[in-house]
Design a protein around this motif. Structure first.
Motif, short mmCIF file in Angstrom:
data_model
loop_
_atom_site.label_atom_id
_atom_site.label_comp_id
_atom_site.label_asym_id
_atom_site.label_seq_id
_atom_site.Cartn_x
_atom_site.Cartn_y
_atom_site.Cartn_z
N LEU A 20 -4.53 2.42 -15.74
CA LEU A 20 -4.25 2.56 -17.17
C LEU A 20 -5.40 3.23 -17.90
N LEU A 21 -6.64 2.83 -17.55
CA LEU A 21 -7.81 3.44 -18.20
C LEU A 21 -7.90 4.92 -17.88
N GLN A 22 -7.62 5.27 -16.62
CA GLN A 22 -7.65 6.68 -16.25
C GLN A 22 -6.60 7.48 -17.03
N LEU A 23 -5.42 6.88 -17.20
CA LEU A 23 -4.36 7.56 -17.95
C LEU A 23 -4.76 7.74 -19.41
N PHE A 24 -5.32 6.70 -20.02
CA PHE A 24 -5.69 6.78 -21.43
C PHE A 24 -6.79 7.80 -21.67
N ARG A 25 -7.60 8.07 -20.64
CA ARG A 25 -8.67 9.07 -20.79
C ARG A 25 -8.19 10.50 -20.56
N ASP A 26 -6.96 10.63 -20.08
CA ASP A 26 -6.40 11.96 -19.83
C ASP A 26 -5.69 12.42 -21.10
N GLY A 27 -6.34 13.26 -21.88
CA GLY A 27 -5.81 13.66 -23.17
C GLY A 27 -4.49 14.41 -23.08
N PHE A 28 -4.36 15.26 -22.07
CA PHE A 28 -3.13 16.05 -21.94
C PHE A 28 -1.93 15.16 -21.65
N LEU A 29 -2.07 14.25 -20.68
CA LEU A 29 -0.96 13.37 -20.33
C LEU A 29 -0.61 12.43 -21.48
N MET A 30 -1.60 11.93 -22.18
CA MET A 30 -1.33 11.06 -23.33
C MET A 30 -0.58 11.80 -24.43
N PHE A 31 -0.98 13.05 -24.67
CA PHE A 31 -0.27 13.85 -25.66
C PHE A 31 1.18 14.07 -25.23
N LYS A 235 -0.39 2.23 -9.25
CA LYS A 235 0.06 3.46 -9.90
C LYS A 235 1.48 3.29 -10.43
N VAL A 236 2.34 2.68 -9.63
CA VAL A 236 3.73 2.47 -10.05
C VAL A 236 3.81 1.46 -11.19
N ILE A 237 3.07 0.37 -11.06
CA ILE A 237 3.13 -0.68 -12.08
C ILE A 237 2.60 -0.18 -13.42
N SER A 238 1.44 0.49 -13.39
CA SER A 238 0.84 0.95 -14.65
C SER A 238 1.72 1.98 -15.34
N MET A 239 2.26 2.92 -14.58
CA MET A 239 3.11 3.94 -15.19
C MET A 239 4.42 3.36 -15.69
#
Length: 382
Positions: A20-31, A235-239
Motif C-alpha cells: 500500500l505504501l509503495q502504491l501511495f508513493r507512485d504518483g502516476f498510478l494514484m492519479f 499484492k492481491v490483498i492491497s490492490m
C-alpha cells in the motif's frame, strides 16, 4: 505451530502495508486510480443512447396546412427543426456533413392527396452512421408519420379516437421495470464503473509485480525468508482494498449524488461480489507480470486481454445481438458474470436466490484464472 502461524500472519500484514505504501508513493498510478473512479465515470453524464434533440431539416414542396402540421410534430425532446431546404440534394449534403440526422421530404399536393383519400408518400432520409441514433430516428419518425396519417384518415371519415372505444382493438399496455424512465444515466455509469474495476483488477497487481522487477527489489524478496505466497498475496490483498475503496467513492460520491442511481439491493453483497471478482481477475494481472519486463509491456498485454473481455461481456453489445459462436464464448469472460450480478444487485435488488448461477460461474472461472496466475508466478519466482 501457533507461533509459526502468528509469524505468517504478521508477515502478511507487514507486506500488505508495504504494498500500500509503495502504491501511495507512485504518483502516476494514484492519479490513474483517482481519475478512473471519479472523473472518468462523471464524464459519462454526457453520453446518451436515446434520441435527444436530433436535428431534422425539411424539404416542404407543398407548403400547406397539412404539411406544416406534420412538420410541427417533429419537436423536442426527440427532434428539433434545423430549418427548411430548397431541394433534396441540399439535404443529402447536410447528412454527409453530419449537420443533420434526418431529412423530411414532403411531396407536392400532399394535402390534396391526403384529403381526397389518395395514397401519398413522405420520405425520411436518416443518417445511420451511428446505428443506435439512426435506428431510433427512423423508428420515431415512422411512428410520428403513421400517427398523423391515422388521425387524418379518421378526420376524413368524420370519426374521432373517442369513437373507437366501442370498436374491438388490441391495446399495448406494457410495463417498464427497474428503470421506468429508461434513463441512460443509470445504465452507462454502472457499466463504466464495472469496466474500471476490471481495468484496475488486471493492471494494479501486474504493475505492483513489474515495479518490483524494474527496481530490482524482487530478487531481495526472493532471498528473504518470505515464501512465494507471502510475496504474491499482499499484492492481491492491497490492490483489492484499493479497488473496493475506489468503488465506494464512485458509488457514494458520483453515481448516487450526480446520476441519481438508486441502489435497490444489498451493498454488502455487491462489495462481496466485487471482492470475489477482483481477486479472480487479479490472476490475469499476475500472469501478465510474469511475461512483462516493464510497465509498458504490462499495459499492452493488459489491453490485449481486456478488449476481448469487455466485448464478450455484453457491456457494449447485447448478448442477443451476437452470433451464436460468440454468444457461447461469453461464458469465458468473468466480466459477463460481474455485469449480470452488478446490474442485478444495484438496479433490480436481486439476491443470491436469483444470482446464484452467475456467482457459481464467476467462482469456478475465477478459481481457474487465479490458479493459472498463481502457478505461473510461483514457477517464475518460486
Amino acid at each position: 505451530m501457533n507461533s509459526r502461524l502468528t509469524l505468517w500472519w504478521s508477515r502478511l500484514a507487514a507486506m500488505t502495508v508495504k504494498e500500500l505504501l509503495q502504491l501511495f508513493r507512485d504518483g502516476f498510478l494514484m492519479f490513474a486510480i483517482v481519475f478512473l473512479f471519479t472523473a472518468d465515470i462523471y464524464m459519462t453524464r454526457n453520453v446518451r443512447l436515446e434520441l435527444n434533440h436530433a436535428t431534422v431539416v425539411v424539404h416542404d414542396a407543398d407548403h400547406s396546412a397539412a404539411s406544416r402540421e406534420l412538420i410541427y410534430r417533429f419537436r423536442p425532446p426527440y427532434f428539433q427543426l434545423g430549418g427548411e431546404i430548397q431541394d433534396s440534394r441540399e439535404g443529402q449534403a447536410l447528412l454527409d456533413q453530419g449537420q443533420a440526422l434526418a431529412v423530411l421530404d414532403i411531396p407536392p399536393y400532399f394535402q390534396r392527396d391526403l384529403q381526397s383519400g389518395r395514397p401519398t408518400d413522405v420520405q425520411v432520409l436518416v443518417d445511420t452512421s451511428n446505428t443506435v441514433l439512426g435506428t431510433l430516428a427512423a423508428s420515431y419518425s415512422g411512428q410520428i408519420i403513421g400517427r398523423y396519417g391515422f388521425e387524418a384518415a379518421l378526420a376524413r371519415m368524420g370519426a374521432s379516437e373517442a369513437s373507437l372505444d366501442t370498436v374491438p382493438m388490441i391495446q399495448d399496455q406494457h410495463r417498464v421495470w427497474y428503470n421506468p424512465n429508461q434513463n441512460d444515466a443509470w445504465f452507462i455509469p454502472i457499466s463504466e464503473l464495472l469496466t474500471v474495476i476490471t481495468v484496475m483488477a488486471i493492471m494494479l497487481p501486474a504493475a505492483a509485480a513489474v515495479r518490483e522487477k524494474e527496481r530490482g527489489t524482487i530478487e531481495q524478496l526472493l532471498v528473504s525468508p518470505l515464501t512465494p505466497a507471502l510475496i504474491l498475496l499482499p499484492k492481491v490483498i492491497s490492490m483489492t482494498l484499493v479497488i473496493l475503496a475506489g468503488t465506494a467513492i464512485s458509488l457514494f460520491l458520483v453515481l448516487v449524488p450526480v446520476f441519481g442511481v438508486p441502489i435497490k439491493g444489498s451493498l454488502p453483497l455487491f462489495f462481496a461480489v466485487t471482492t470475489l471478482y477482483t481477486v479472480a481477475t487479479s490472476g490475469l494481472g499476475l500472469y501478465i507480470a510474469t511475461l512483462s519486463r516493464n510497465l509498458a509491456q504490462a499495459a499492452m498485454l493488459a489491453i490485449f486481454i481486456l478488449m476481448p473481455m469487455v466485448f464478450l461481456s455484453g457491456a457494449w453489445t447485447p448478448p442477443e445481438a451476437m452470433p451464436a459462436g460468440l454468444r457461447e464464448t461469453m461464458y469465458l469472460s468473468p466480466l459477463y458474470y460481474f455485469i449480470e450480478m452488478g446490474y442485478g444487485i444495484l438496479l433490480k435488488g436481486a439476491g443470491l436466490d436469483v444470482l446464484w448461477d452467475s456467482l457459481l460461474g464467476l467462482t469456478l472461472l475465477g478459481v481457474g484464472i487465479f490458479g493459472i496466475g498463481v502457478r505461473r508466478f510461483r514457477r517464475q519466482f518460486g
